[in-house]
Write a protein that holds these residues in place. Structure first.
Motif, PDB file in Angstrom:
ATOM      1  N   LEU A  18      -5.295 -38.674 -12.032  1.00  0.00           N
ATOM      2  CA  LEU A  18      -4.722 -40.017 -11.749  1.00  0.00           C
ATOM      3  C   LEU A  18      -4.382 -40.094 -10.155  1.00  0.00           C
ATOM      4  N   LEU A  62      -0.611 -46.842 -11.902  1.00  0.00           N
ATOM      5  CA  LEU A  62      -1.252 -45.907 -12.161  1.00  0.00           C
ATOM      6  C   LEU A  62      -0.546 -44.658 -11.226  1.00  0.00           C
ATOM      7  N   SER A  66       0.900 -41.296 -13.091  1.00  0.00           N
ATOM      8  CA  SER A  66       0.579 -39.901 -12.430  1.00  0.00           C
ATOM      9  C   SER A  66       1.722 -39.145 -12.141  1.00  0.00           C
TER      10      SER A  66
END
Length: 94
Positions: A18, A62, A66
């Motif tokens: 990610l 995103l 992560s």
């Protein structure tokens, strides 16, 4: 093999994947939308700043995901490290 180690390794792999995706998204955005990044920053180009913040807002989930996987990986990795330290200290006697 300890289950915690496998879960930790999985979380590290997902977190790194990610993180790479976030980096690629940032590179592609900066490459496509501005040729003179430093000049736009110095001139305080309002349109450029607005596009940049909109892009950062789009990739923020995103990046957060992560970071969450990275934190989970370290928490799962903590158990075997503590077990190893306890074993190497011979039950706390060293």
């Amino acid at each position: 093999m300890n289950c915690s180690c496998v879960i930790s390794a999985f979380c590290f792999v997902v977190s790194n994947a990610l993180g790479i995706a976030v980096t690629v998204q940032r590179m592609l955005h900066s490459r496509n939308n501005s040729r003179n990044v430093y000049g736009n920053m110095i001139q305080l180009n309002a349109d450029w700043i607005q596009r940049r913040w909109e892009h950062e807002r789009k990739i923020a989930p995103l990046e957060r995901t992560s970071h969450i996987f990275n934190a989970a990986a370290w928490l799962f990795f903590l158990t075997p490290v503590i077990q190893l330290a306890w074993g190497l200290s011979r039950g706390g006697k060293r």
